[in-house]
Design an enzyme around this catalytic site. Sequence first.
Site, PDB file in Angstrom:
ATOM      1  N   TRP B 345       0.841  -1.202   0.000  1.00 34.55           N
ATOM      2  CA  TRP B 345       0.000   0.000   0.000  1.00 34.55           C
ATOM      3  C   TRP B 345       0.877   1.252   0.000  1.00 34.55           C
ATOM      4  CZ3 TRP B 345      -0.284   4.087   3.416  1.00 34.55           C
ATOM      5  CH2 TRP B 345      -1.368   4.956   3.255  1.00 34.55           C
ATOM      6  N   HIS B 346       2.013   1.165   0.724  1.00 33.67           N
ATOM      7  CA  HIS B 346       2.876   2.345   0.830  1.00 33.67           C
ATOM      8  C   HIS B 346       3.549   2.702  -0.489  1.00 33.67           C
ATOM      9  CE1 HIS B 346       2.389   1.887   5.159  1.00 33.67           C
ATOM     10  NE2 HIS B 346       2.831   3.119   5.258  1.00 33.67           N
ATOM     11  N   GLY B 347       3.808   1.726  -1.310  1.00 37.07           N
ATOM     12  CA  GLY B 347       4.464   2.063  -2.570  1.00 37.07           C
ATOM     13  C   GLY B 347       4.673   0.843  -3.430  1.00 37.07           C
ATOM     14  N   PHE B 485       2.810   8.579  -1.044  1.00 36.53           N
ATOM     15  CA  PHE B 485       2.080   7.307  -0.989  1.00 36.53           C
ATOM     16  C   PHE B 485       0.648   7.531  -1.388  1.00 36.53           C
ATOM     17  CE2 PHE B 485       5.281   6.983   2.569  1.00 36.53           C
ATOM     18  CZ  PHE B 485       6.261   6.505   1.729  1.00 36.53           C
TER      19      PHE B 485
END
Lengths: 388, 485
Positions: B345-347, B485
């Site tokens: 989800w962060h990257g 993000f």
Amino acid sequence: MGKIRPLHIFSGVVGLGLALVGILSFFYGGGHILFWSDARIAALAQEQVTANKVLLLTAALDERLYKKGMLRARASEIKVLVMGSSRVLRIDGGALHADRQSFYNVGLSGATIEDHVIVWEACKELGIMPTVVFWGLDPWIFNENSGGLRWESLDADFRRFKYSYAQAGPSLGYYLTDRSLHHFWLKVTDLLSMPRLVQARDSLRNALAGSQSTVQRNGDVVLIDEVLLPPLATGFRIDGTTVSPSAGLADDSREMGEAKAGKFFMFNEWHKLNGARIGLLEKLLGEMHASGVKVVGFTLPYSPAYFAVLKENERYMRLLKQENAVLRDRFAQYKFEYIDMLDPAIVQLSPEAFSNGTHLTKAGTIKALQYLFEQMSLSEARRVPLAS
Amino acid sequence: MLFSSWEFICVFLVLVLGVLNRLPGLQAKLAWLTICSYIFYGFAGPQYTLLLLSATIVDYNVGKRLAATDSVFGRKSWVALSLTVNLGMLAVFKYANFLWRNVLELLTVGDGLWGTELVRAVIYALQYESLTDAQTFMQVVLPPGISFYTFQSLSYTLDVYRNKTKPEPQFWKFACFVSLFPQLIAGPIVRYVELAPQLETGLLRTKTVADWECGVLQFSVGLCKKVLIADRIGNAIDPFLGNYHQLDMVGSWVVMIGFAYQLYFDFSGYSDMAIGLGRLLGFKLPINFDSPYRAVNPSDFWSRWHVTLSRWMRDYVYISLGGNRGGRLLTVRNLFITMFLGGLWHGAAWTFVVWGAFHGILLAFYHGAKSYWDRIPPVRARGLMFALIVFSWVPFRSADLRMTKEILLAMFGSNGFMSGSVSEMPPKLFLALAVAGALAHTCRTNSNHIRYEDLGNLRVATLAAATVGALVYMNVSSKFLYFNF
């Protein structure tokens, strides 16, 4: 009377604090210079020309207004003009075989295409028609303005050009609005910024210690003999070149570090290489050509170490290639010379020829210009404009 | 537009609040707030507002359809549509390039395997010169905040689907919930059930002096955290991270501890500013950080760090996978999958996958060894946990896995113990680290628990003086790290 609440104390302290910062910055940080009128800058320039002294450069000085003032002060003499960014500021008349009287270096820090347009507009307005323009082009020439004061201080000059351009060229919506309010806003926020406050602190400290301050209490900028210039200070000569600009090694390591992390000095807006900005270049070259001015475009080298980092990034190199092709093509269209020397291998300069990753030393500049002259295909290009 | 900018504070915010408090009626206030939020988002790129609008329109209508449909298949179809649109946007804008690059690289593994010819054909067809060039084919600019508002909007349809909330009949209210500018770009991720009641009561009630105090003071605390601590540390360590292969053991530790503080003060500063802005508008947004570097174990850490994301992942991923209902092995699996997805989800990069997997393993390990871990004295447990978190930030900060490996090796002494990089570090960095460390590790009351309306005069004056400093430094402030993000 109501109770004093935390919000009252907070508002009071913040208000007082900002007022203090503003007053200090205005009077000691040189903030007042930002509010100088064109005429006042012109008077300073005239005084410098008469006194033949160096102007101590401070962060407070609006370099663009000052250079325009100098153009005005020297309008009748100028025949050879150098345009470009801070990277061309070491080019003097000697390096171009031009005498000092007929030469002016109008390099502006971080110059983009808008700055070049403004310089040209100023020349037209002042009746300066140089025989030759040596134009230093940098990888960031098509960047959108980064939002600082920069060319916005000469916004009116730019608007004159853009209105005529907008009739024929693609849309330049960003420039078609009056940005004087924005410019004023930038001045006010600049007054409340840390660099300005640091300058105020230093000036105040100097004033209290009784030593010479770079910015005087009464608002005058210091004009001094070149030999008296403090070792670490930078100044402008009357020919527009800088004196002792010992570009910082700290900046260099930061630039290098950022490049290795994928960020490139002044070239972070590759997607702005758009038709409108290229159109500005075309229009400018077209006007210069129509005026009979000879233009020699060139790109000064980056240091071998910095360029080696750039070469590792394929995307960056591809964009440089594209940009170079655009410049080469547009210059060729008007039969102007364009010599790209960005790759240090072209001129074969040693690391000692650079004061940092992007700036040449005086000796390095002379070597690069020697190469430029060697490469200029027409021998008349050497002769025609340079003798006064 | 950054919260930490003069334009936001002096123009945008003044205009939003000035008009909002004079508008009559709820609908007008909601519409005004929504329009302002779209303008705020439009500063990042006007085209991105179309994505925000798409998510809003789809989820608003899906919510209504879910309420009107009784059949299980129909309801599943509608929620599937919402999932497809929201996750589809994420897939296209965030993950497509990552997948494309990895597929191309996978096909060329081993040089001469079956895929190489195919890759050559693809490169030729796309008119690129090399594999590296072809990899940029799917390169799109990531719209800011897309991961946040898609999750927030999605939580609404999932809650309606699970009958945890009723669908929202008023479009402006729902649009305001999705786009609310204080938390639009980097959270806190708010659930509809939390915010919906406040959108009425909060906007309609007259703000008290205490509301203004809490709002202004918490915003200022966030501003100081961001500008005076996070940015100062970030500016000092970035050049060293750019030259990471020259870092020695002490240097790499200093730099990574610096990054740990930078990230915390940057993101928690943003969250404080968002919560403060919420108070000024009349809302109480949930807290996002609760002294995370005082955590004593991995589970404790995730209940303190990015709380609203942890909560989202727990409610919509971990529990959907079965949570801890299927025995120890399944619990461990579910924890790992949840954290793995949290990393992604962060990257869209392997570094984030490694980061998520590391935390998944850490949580799984803690789950298995809980009885032993919990016996460690709190001070030591905090030290151990902080060291593990600093390790975990290495892949999080790295541009690629090579950088991760080199920094981790340097932290274990591969480049010598102290060969010079520390001596090049500016003394101000150590001062900033000392202040940051003292605040992060020793303060029992964090910015979310302060009773701002009861603050003593001296403390308020100190905060105000620090705020003046932050305002003066604001011109050189960088964007928030979590905007990526």
